[in-house]
Write a protein that holds these residues in place. Structure first.
Motif, PDB file in Angstrom:
ATOM      1  N   ASP A 121       1.194  -1.624  -0.094  1.00  0.00           N
ATOM      2  CA  ASP A 121       0.261   0.174  -0.034  1.00  0.00           C
ATOM      3  C   ASP A 121       0.334   1.278   0.066  1.00  0.00           C
ATOM      4  OD1 ASP A 121      -2.276  -1.474  -0.224  1.00  0.00           O
ATOM      5  OD2 ASP A 121      -2.679  -1.195   2.530  1.00  0.00           O
ATOM      6  N   ILE A 122       1.661   1.286   0.738  1.00  0.00           N
ATOM      7  CA  ILE A 122       2.668   2.639   0.690  1.00  0.00           C
ATOM      8  C   ILE A 122       3.756   2.539  -0.435  1.00  0.00           C
ATOM      9  CG2 ILE A 122       2.662   3.092   3.256  1.00  0.00           C
ATOM     10  CD1 ILE A 122       5.899   1.751   3.355  1.00  0.00           C
TER      11      ILE A 122
ATOM     12  N   ALA B  39      -4.354   8.313  -3.140  1.00  0.00           N
ATOM     13  CA  ALA B  39      -3.313   7.919  -1.772  1.00  0.00           C
ATOM     14  C   ALA B  39      -3.063   8.206  -0.401  1.00  0.00           C
ATOM     15  CB  ALA B  39      -2.629   9.434  -2.248  1.00  0.00           C
ATOM     16  N   ARG B  40      -4.020   9.268  -0.059  1.00  0.00           N
ATOM     17  CA  ARG B  40      -4.566   9.548   1.398  1.00  0.00           C
ATOM     18  C   ARG B  40      -4.968   7.704   1.861  1.00  0.00           C
ATOM     19  NH1 ARG B  40      -5.822  15.501   1.377  1.00  0.00           N
ATOM     20  NH2 ARG B  40      -3.457  15.718   1.474  1.00  0.00           N
TER      21      ARG B  40
ATOM     22  N   HIS C 197      -4.994   2.591   4.298  1.00  0.00           N
ATOM     23  CA  HIS C 197      -5.118   0.878   4.979  1.00  0.00           C
ATOM     24  C   HIS C 197      -3.497   0.865   5.227  1.00  0.00           C
ATOM     25  CE1 HIS C 197      -8.720   0.143   1.979  1.00  0.00           C
ATOM     26  NE2 HIS C 197      -8.206  -1.735   2.385  1.00  0.00           N
ATOM     27  N   ALA C 198      -2.884   1.291   4.572  1.00  0.00           N
ATOM     28  CA  ALA C 198      -1.485   0.320   4.943  1.00  0.00           C
ATOM     29  C   ALA C 198      -0.817   0.039   6.562  1.00  0.00           C
ATOM     30  CB  ALA C 198       0.208   1.523   4.504  1.00  0.00           C
ATOM     31  N   VAL C 199      -1.603   1.374   7.069  1.00  0.00           N
ATOM     32  CA  VAL C 199      -1.453   1.794   8.935  1.00  0.00           C
ATOM     33  C   VAL C 199      -2.940   0.591   9.167  1.00  0.00           C
ATOM     34  CG1 VAL C 199      -2.287   2.936  10.647  1.00  0.00           C
ATOM     35  CG2 VAL C 199      -1.430   4.500   8.866  1.00  0.00           C
TER      36      VAL C 199
ATOM     37  N   LEU D  90       6.597   3.264  11.407  1.00  0.00           N
ATOM     38  CA  LEU D  90       5.949   2.857  10.424  1.00  0.00           C
ATOM     39  C   LEU D  90       5.072   3.656   9.852  1.00  0.00           C
ATOM     40  CD1 LEU D  90       6.766  -0.575   9.848  1.00  0.00           C
ATOM     41  CD2 LEU D  90       8.440   0.665   8.798  1.00  0.00           C
ATOM     42  N   ARG D  91       3.787   4.067  11.391  1.00  0.00           N
ATOM     43  CA  ARG D  91       2.536   4.669  10.665  1.00  0.00           C
ATOM     44  C   ARG D  91       2.302   5.439  10.316  1.00  0.00           C
ATOM     45  NH1 ARG D  91       0.819   2.803  16.309  1.00  0.00           N
ATOM     46  NH2 ARG D  91       1.519   4.705  16.967  1.00  0.00           N
TER      47      ARG D  91
END
Lengths: 305, 305
Positions: free
Chosen positions: A223-224, A272-273, A278-280, A293-294
């Motif tokens: 995701d990132i 992107a946001r 999602h990534a977080v 990482l967050r």
């Protein structure tokens, strides 16, 4: 109020982590790249010129933050971070060559072939490429051959024809190929995403997390990686060249399809946001240990360089 | 009569081994390099163009002949041979670029940047570089992580700034540096010798011979590495361009010191032959099993391409 506070506290941690990793990576490269007392000196000086004193060090920070979150001590993680960065820097050197993107500015200074010459730039890129695998199989990084081999396997796959180099080739064909969103996504997953994902994965490999235990981290990295590239496209379309330290507006000049041309500025920014949220979300199980990482995920879409 | 017969019998074994290795290496590359059904296709086609159907395959034969002499089966040795050859081929592709040697002919056909374009040549070289390390950490080559890691360590060291790339840099400085025999020897040990030595060493690593048990083989490799380069200098000075499949007389045009300019044609030829005798001497303990390595040493100085 809780969430805002968390973001602020994460942000402070990230800012300190970015400063620290920049210093530490330079210090490790300084040890790895002593200038020899013979006519190879310009080669090693060129490697130092490109590898040191520049860049955001996002990939090394992904390695180190993942490894530290999982209990690995900092020194081996920094060496693995240098290996990933060596691959990233070699790819920038080769991409900047006149026969590729023909860029004159990188990380706020002259590109390597401008500061030295093209032949030295080709060789310095090749030498940084080899250096990455020398680092990963050095007992000082980790004495465990199983870990060494898995690190090499991961980095070689992420950088070769099925990863970064393959994505670069797809990108070179982009001017004439008129890609759709699906193909652009695939291209970027290879060109940028593969190495970012490998950075997270290698942090987890150092921590000896088995492959099946790395799925949340892989999802975070995927995701990132995509968010990072959308942010790059937004920067290319809207950014400040001086802050970015490189030429912008190149996609448009070359008539390339990007996330911005396909989704519009607002659509791309929202996407992107959403990817960062999602990534977080994938980091939930790691709690407060995942602060860097967050914050890094959020930084990736908000950065101005 | 015994010695002549031995040489003849070795020669027949070598001839058959060279034919067989050429077929086998092509077959393994064919499996390793399937052309993908997307815009990466030209990249992989370019890799195939340079890696397949050409070259003497001296390095893969060194790997395979050493490994077979030490009891390793052929398939893993062939894959390791492809890894070494991938490094060798990537270095030829990059050396041939306009900014380096600017060559138009290689292995009897157009150089890669002539047949495709410069950007594809840079990327195909980089992708072959990564492929080498993908092969060495693939369980199909060897499932033993200790062996995988040692193979990577050996190949990365031989190809990076302390090996092939470093030697290439010294060579680029040769026009202006006016090297003496000592420095030319050091340059060639890096530029050509390191990868030839690594080929023998990797065959022994596959056979799990510990480092201290590899000293005779390392001495053999060191001697043939130097003999190989002296033979290359002789070829450059005296060879037939058509047979060689590449441009010759380049050292002289560039005013470079070589073994031939420093020792004369006869002196260089005698030195090469003495090195081969030395090299063969180091194989004594292996008796008849070393037939191919012995004949390969002699071939290296007698070849016409």
């Amino acid at each position: 109020m809780g969430k805002m506070e968390l973001v602020d506290s994460d942000g402070a941690k990230l800012s300190s982590a970015l400063n620290r990793i920049a210093r530490d990576i330079d210090a490790v490269f300084d040890v790895l790249l002593p200038v020899p007392d013979d006519t190879r000196a310009p080669l090693v000086e060129a490697m130092r010129y490109s590898a040191m004193d520049g860049g955001k060090r996002v990939r090394p920070l992904l390695v180190v933050a993942t490894a530290e979150m999982l209990g690995v001590s900092r020194d081996p993680a920094l060496r693995v971070g240098c290996a990933v960065e060596a691959i990233h820097v070699y790819s920038l050197i080769h991409d900047d060559l006149p026969c590729m993107d023909d860029d004159e500015l990188r990380r706020g200074k002259a590109t390597l072939h401008k500061a030295y010459d093209e032949a030295t730039a080709v060789l310095a890129g090749d030498s940084l490429h080899a250096l990455a695998f020398e680092i990963l199989t050095d007992d000082e990084t980790t004495p465990d051959p199983f870990t060494q081999a898995e690190l090499v396997r991961t980095l070689a796959a992420a950088s070769g024809m099925a990863g970064m180099a393959g994505g670069q080739m797809m990108d070179m064909a982009a001017e004439s190929a008129d890609y759709d969103l699906h193909t652009i996504t695939r291209l970027q997953q290879l060109k940028t995403g593969a190495l970012l994902a490998a950075s997270v994965e290698m942090g987890a490999i150092l921590a000896k997390i088995p492959r099946e235990g790395r799925s949340h981290l892989r999802a975070y990295a995927r995701d990132i990686g995509l968010a990072f590239q959308i942010a790059d496209d937004l920067l290319d379309a809207e950014g400040d060249e001086e802050k970015a330290g490189k030429a912008l507006r190149k996609d448009d000049e070359q008539g390339k399809q990007t996330f911005v041309t396909l989704m519009g500025v607002e659509g791309a920014r929202n996407q992107a946001r959403a990817l960062v949220d999602h990534a977080v979300g994938h980091l939930g199980q790691y709690g407060e240990d995942a602060a860097v990482l967050r914050a890094l995920a959020r930084y990736i879409v908000e950065r101005d360089r």
